[in-house]
Design an enzyme around this catalytic site. Structure first.
Site, PDB file in Angstrom:
ATOM      1  N   TRP A   1       3.725  23.291  55.710  1.00  0.00           N
ATOM      2  CA  TRP A   1       2.473  23.386  56.464  1.00  0.00           C
ATOM      3  C   TRP A   1       2.490  22.467  57.678  1.00  0.00           C
ATOM      4  CZ3 TRP A   1      -2.541  24.280  53.162  1.00  0.00           C
ATOM      5  CH2 TRP A   1      -2.316  25.302  52.233  1.00  0.00           C
TER       6      TRP A   1
ATOM      7  N   TYR B   1      12.920  34.686  54.510  1.00  0.00           N
ATOM      8  CA  TYR B   1      12.922  33.347  55.082  1.00  0.00           C
ATOM      9  C   TYR B   1      13.239  32.303  54.011  1.00  0.00           C
ATOM     10  CZ  TYR B   1      11.107  28.948  56.947  1.00  0.00           C
ATOM     11  OH  TYR B   1      10.969  27.633  57.321  1.00  0.00           O
TER      12      TYR B   1
ATOM     13  N   LYS C   1      16.604  29.876  53.753  1.00  0.00           N
ATOM     14  CA  LYS C   1      16.519  28.415  53.763  1.00  0.00           C
ATOM     15  C   LYS C   1      17.136  27.824  52.497  1.00  0.00           C
ATOM     16  CE  LYS C   1      14.793  26.042  56.361  1.00  0.00           C
ATOM     17  NZ  LYS C   1      15.381  25.319  57.529  1.00  0.00           N
TER      18      LYS C   1
ATOM     19  N   GLY D   1      11.472  22.841  68.517  1.00  0.00           N
ATOM     20  CA  GLY D   1      10.701  22.785  67.286  1.00  0.00           C
ATOM     21  C   GLY D   1       9.724  21.622  67.258  1.00  0.00           C
ATOM     22  N   GLN D   2       8.735  21.719  66.379  1.00  0.00           N
ATOM     23  CA  GLN D   2       7.697  20.691  66.309  1.00  0.00           C
ATOM     24  C   GLN D   2       8.246  19.332  65.893  1.00  0.00           C
ATOM     25  OE1 GLN D   2       3.690  22.123  64.791  1.00  0.00           O
ATOM     26  NE2 GLN D   2       5.016  23.668  63.879  1.00  0.00           N
TER      27      GLN D   2
ATOM     28  N   THR E   1      12.129  23.766  53.397  1.00  0.00           N
ATOM     29  CA  THR E   1      10.773  24.282  53.316  1.00  0.00           C
ATOM     30  C   THR E   1      10.287  24.514  51.894  1.00  0.00           C
ATOM     31  OG1 THR E   1       9.408  26.229  53.925  1.00  0.00           O
ATOM     32  CG2 THR E   1      11.734  26.610  53.536  1.00  0.00           C
ATOM     33  N   ASP E   2       8.968  24.552  51.729  1.00  0.00           N
ATOM     34  CA  ASP E   2       8.349  24.908  50.453  1.00  0.00           C
ATOM     35  C   ASP E   2       8.623  26.357  50.072  1.00  0.00           C
ATOM     36  OD1 ASP E   2       6.524  25.260  52.821  1.00  0.00           O
ATOM     37  OD2 ASP E   2       5.358  26.388  51.335  1.00  0.00           O
TER      38      ASP E   2
ATOM     39  N   THR F   1      12.343  30.493  62.202  1.00  0.00           N
ATOM     40  CA  THR F   1      11.107  30.168  61.483  1.00  0.00           C
ATOM     41  C   THR F   1      10.061  31.283  61.495  1.00  0.00           C
ATOM     42  OG1 THR F   1      10.210  29.084  63.454  1.00  0.00           O
ATOM     43  CG2 THR F   1      11.408  27.694  61.880  1.00  0.00           C
TER      44      THR F   1
END
Length: 295
Positions: free
Chosen positions: A149, A124, A128, A10-11, A100-101, A61
């Site tokens: 984002w 999703y 979450k 993941g990032q 997450t948003d 994701t």
């Protein structure tokens, strides 16, 4: 400070591993070494690496694909997250879990606060949100960090997609009626490090547990983000294109996106004493790496 991070590819996981050094050690693991859907696998991994804190970054994701694969999404995002938090609790360790948003409906007028009503619009987001609940129920030393984002020099993300498309097309059609805050993954990593230090220095402090919002400063829409990426790219001699602003209805997707993804970060800043940079600052540093520094 030794951190075990789930979700190696993941990032944020890659950003944490890259930024490690000095007194910070990061072990980022994923399948096959670590399977978060297997509680025993998580427990064995924690026992083997003996971290001071666990960062739960592993997740399903694929937002659109989740609509047709709900079992996989919930297995990772709810059950897997709960497994990580519970195994950490059994080892007496705090956990930082990334969310997450998408847990919000996106129809609020302003930036969402942590205690605002949730209302995910797709699989999703629901997976979450249930993951957040599982984490908080399993570990009294759990901190849930909602972000949004996310982009970086790594993997698949909006910034890299815009650069790739700009090299192929003169005009890019980008949604302009969804607002949020582009957040550079290395800045999320910096926030996690700051929070982890405080959590480890104050074991059992309930003020450091619960839900927090961690995004960059400022806001824009997707088209504005694209324009900034391409402006920064052009300054560096990289690909550029004109952005055509379109409505969400012009670009239908299986999963509904929140029209408002803005997250209020005051609680995070007050609690952990850390203020992430403005989103444009992150974009500039990302473009330095993806295209090259400005002359």
């Amino acid at each position: 400070m030794r951190l075990l991070v789930t979700g190696r590819s993941g990032q944020v996981a890659q950003s944490l591993a890259e930024a490690a050094g000095g007194d910070i050690s990061v072990v980022a693991l994923g399948r096959p070494e670590l399977d978060i859907t297997d509680r025993d696998s998580v427990a064995r991994t924690i026992a083997a690496h003996r971290p001071d804190l666990v960062v739960s970054a592993g997740a399903y994701t694929a937002v659109d694909k989740a609509e047709s694969e709900p079992e996989a999404a919930f297995a990772a995002n709810r059950d897997g997250a709960g497994n990580v938090a519970a195994a950490a609790a059994e080892a007496g360790l705090p956990v930082i879990h990334l969310s997450t948003d998408y847990v919000f409906s996106g129809d609020a007028a302003g930036a969402y606060r942590e205690d605002d009503p949730t209302g995910p619009q797709g699989v999703y987001g629901r997976s979450k949100l249930e993951g957040e609940a599982a984490v908080l129920a399993a570990n009294p030393q759990a901190a849930v960090f909602r972000t949004a984002w996310v982009y970086s020099p790594f993997g698949h993300n909006f910034a890299r997609t815009m650069l790739r498309l700009a090299a192929e097309r003169d005009v890019l059609r980008v949604v302009a009626d969804q607002r949020g805050t582009p957040t550079y993954a290395p800045d999320i990593a910096a926030g996690i490090f700051a929070a982890a230090r405080l959590i480890l220095a104050n074991p059992g402090d309930k003020r450091l547990a619960g839900v927090f919002h961690l995004v960059a400063e400022g806001e824009t829409d997707w088209a504005g983000f694209a324009e900034e990426i391409l402006r920064q790219s052009a300054l560096r001699g990289g690909p550029s294109a004109r952005v055509e602003r379109i409505a969400t209805s012009d670009y239908p997707t299986p999963a509904k996106r929140p029209a408002n993804s803005r997250l209020d970060t005051q609680k995070f800043r007050d609690t952990f004493g850390h203020v992430p940079p403005d989103w444009r600052n992150g974009a500039s540093r990302c473009l330095d790496r993806l295209v090259g520094p400005t002359a």
